[in-house]
Motif scaffolding. Structure first.
Motif, short mmCIF file in Angstrom:
data_model
loop_
_atom_site.label_atom_id
_atom_site.label_comp_id
_atom_site.label_asym_id
_atom_site.label_seq_id
_atom_site.Cartn_x
_atom_site.Cartn_y
_atom_site.Cartn_z
N ASP A 197 0.87 -1.19 0.00
CA ASP A 197 0.00 0.00 0.00
C ASP A 197 0.90 1.24 0.00
N PRO A 198 0.83 2.11 -1.00
CA PRO A 198 1.74 3.26 -1.05
C PRO A 198 1.61 4.19 0.16
N VAL A 199 0.48 4.17 0.87
CA VAL A 199 0.30 5.03 2.03
C VAL A 199 1.32 4.69 3.11
N SER A 200 1.73 3.36 3.12
CA SER A 200 2.69 2.93 4.15
C SER A 200 4.06 3.55 3.97
N LEU A 201 4.31 4.12 2.80
CA LEU A 201 5.61 4.77 2.58
C LEU A 201 5.64 6.20 3.13
N GLY A 202 4.50 6.72 3.50
CA GLY A 202 4.45 8.09 3.97
C GLY A 202 4.60 9.08 2.82
N SER A 203 4.60 10.37 3.15
CA SER A 203 4.69 11.40 2.11
C SER A 203 6.11 11.64 1.64
N GLU A 204 7.10 11.29 2.48
CA GLU A 204 8.50 11.52 2.13
C GLU A 204 9.26 10.24 1.79
N GLY A 205 8.59 9.07 1.84
CA GLY A 205 9.26 7.78 1.58
C GLY A 205 9.87 7.21 2.85
N ARG A 206 10.41 5.97 2.77
CA ARG A 206 11.02 5.33 3.93
C ARG A 206 12.02 4.27 3.49
N VAL A 207 12.83 3.77 4.42
CA VAL A 207 13.81 2.71 4.13
C VAL A 207 13.11 1.35 4.19
N VAL A 208 13.28 0.55 3.15
CA VAL A 208 12.70 -0.81 3.08
C VAL A 208 13.81 -1.82 2.84
N ARG A 209 13.50 -3.08 3.17
CA ARG A 209 14.48 -4.16 2.98
C ARG A 209 13.80 -5.35 2.30
N CYS A 210 14.51 -5.91 1.36
CA CYS A 210 14.00 -7.08 0.63
C CYS A 210 14.09 -8.31 1.55
N HIS A 226 13.92 -11.23 0.56
CA HIS A 226 14.55 -12.35 -0.16
C HIS A 226 16.07 -12.28 -0.09
N CYS A 227 16.64 -11.09 -0.39
CA CYS A 227 18.10 -10.96 -0.41
C CYS A 227 18.66 -10.08 0.69
N GLY A 228 17.79 -9.39 1.42
CA GLY A 228 18.26 -8.53 2.51
C GLY A 228 18.74 -7.15 2.08
N HIS A 229 18.59 -6.78 0.82
CA HIS A 229 19.02 -5.46 0.34
C HIS A 229 18.07 -4.37 0.88
N SER A 230 18.62 -3.26 1.30
CA SER A 230 17.84 -2.13 1.83
C SER A 230 18.01 -0.92 0.91
N TRP A 231 16.97 -0.12 0.75
CA TRP A 231 17.00 1.12 -0.02
C TRP A 231 15.87 2.05 0.43
N HIS A 232 15.98 3.30 0.01
CA HIS A 232 14.95 4.30 0.36
C HIS A 232 13.96 4.38 -0.77
N GLN A 233 12.72 4.06 -0.46
CA GLN A 233 11.68 4.04 -1.47
C GLN A 233 10.73 5.21 -1.23
N VAL A 234 10.49 6.00 -2.32
CA VAL A 234 9.56 7.13 -2.23
C VAL A 234 8.22 6.70 -2.82
N PRO A 235 7.14 7.30 -2.39
CA PRO A 235 5.83 6.95 -2.95
C PRO A 235 5.71 7.45 -4.39
N PRO A 236 4.80 6.88 -5.17
CA PRO A 236 4.62 7.37 -6.55
C PRO A 236 4.15 8.82 -6.56
N ALA A 237 4.36 9.50 -7.70
CA ALA A 237 4.03 10.92 -7.80
C ALA A 237 2.56 11.20 -7.59
N ASP A 238 1.71 10.22 -8.00
CA ASP A 238 0.26 10.45 -7.87
C ASP A 238 -0.29 9.92 -6.56
N SER A 239 0.60 9.58 -5.61
CA SER A 239 0.13 9.09 -4.32
C SER A 239 -0.42 10.25 -3.50
#
Length: 249
Positions: free
Chosen positions: A48-61, A63-76
């Motif tokens: 759910d894109p709402v879970s990313l907040g308005s500024e995005g957040r750090v997520v981790r895969c 499956h492989c344990g990779h972490s990155w900062h994911q921002v919500p889509p522009a139309d969120s």
């Protein structure tokens, strides 16, 4: 990011270290969902894109344990902080605008101007009419002397003395004969002004007056000049006589 409807959607376990992404079990994307792909292993997750907040957040895969900062889509949808409406019983805040100070009133110089004009007028009159002022009030000569202005009263330095009166009949009419002299008691030559005789009654009220000259026009120091004058048919109420200097002809 493209969505592959036929791709397998894997379940992700939670990792307490960072925010994990959970995959949908036997579910497809909904209108409020988005597909998130791990940039390291290409594993895809349905979130759910709402879970990313308005500024995005750090997520981790998961499956492989990779972490990155994911921002919500522009139309969120974005979060908007609305101001709370004021209480109904509370008066709206008043904006106090400072009132500019009124200009200081201009000083009123009119009374001082009038007073100064009066003083100047008095000084001018006192200067140019000093002879007349001293003649009318001889002590004023001392006031002029205090400010360095020499003003001599009429007949200064001269003395009228030896006045003798005599009543006689001349031409069938009574006549009052007046004799005397003017003496120069000063240390300089003096001009003799005209003389003025005034007949007065017992109450010192003037009954009649006339002017006449002395026998000489000028006197050296210590000299004297006689004068003689007569008046026909003098007032019977006359009880006294005064002789002074005058400017009249």
């Amino acid at each position: 990011m493209a969505f592959d409807a036929d791709a397998a959607v894997q379940r992700v376990a939670c990792d307490p270290a960072v925010d994990r992404l959970g995959s949908a079990d036997n579910r497809g994307p909904t209108a409020a969902s988005m597909i998130l792909t791990c940039p390291a292993c290409d594993t895809r997750y349905l979130i759910d894109p709402v879970s990313l907040g308005s500024e995005g957040r750090v997520v981790r895969c998961a499956h492989c344990g990779h972490s990155w900062h994911q921002v919500p889509p522009a139309d969120s949808p974005r979060r908007i902080d609305l101001l709370a409406p004021p209480d109904a019983g509370q008066a709206p805040e008043r904006l106090d605008i400072p009132v500019p100070p009124s200009p200081a009133p201009l000083p009123n110089y009119l009374p001082w101007t009038i007073l100064l004009a009066l003083l100047v007028g008095i000084v001018v009159v006192a200067h140019f009419a000093r002879d007349s002022i001293v003649d009318a009030w001889p002590p004023a000569a001392k006031l002029y002397a205090m400010v360095g202005v020499r003003v001599e009263p009429l007949g200064a330095g001269l003395e009228i003395r030896g006045i003798v009166t005599d009543r006689r009949i001349a031409g069938g009419e009574q006549e009052l004969l007046v004799r005397g002299e003017v003496y120069n008691g000063s240390s300089e030559e003096r001009t003799i002004p005209r003389l003025r005789a005034v007949l007065k009654d017992a109450g010192e009220r003037a009954l009649s007056s006339w002017t006449f000259p002395a026998a000489a026009a000028r006197l050296l120091p210590g000299e004297s000049a006689t004068f003689t004058t007569a008046v026909r048919d003098p007032d019977r109420r006359a009880a006294g006589l005064s002789i002074t200097f005058t400017k009249g002809d």
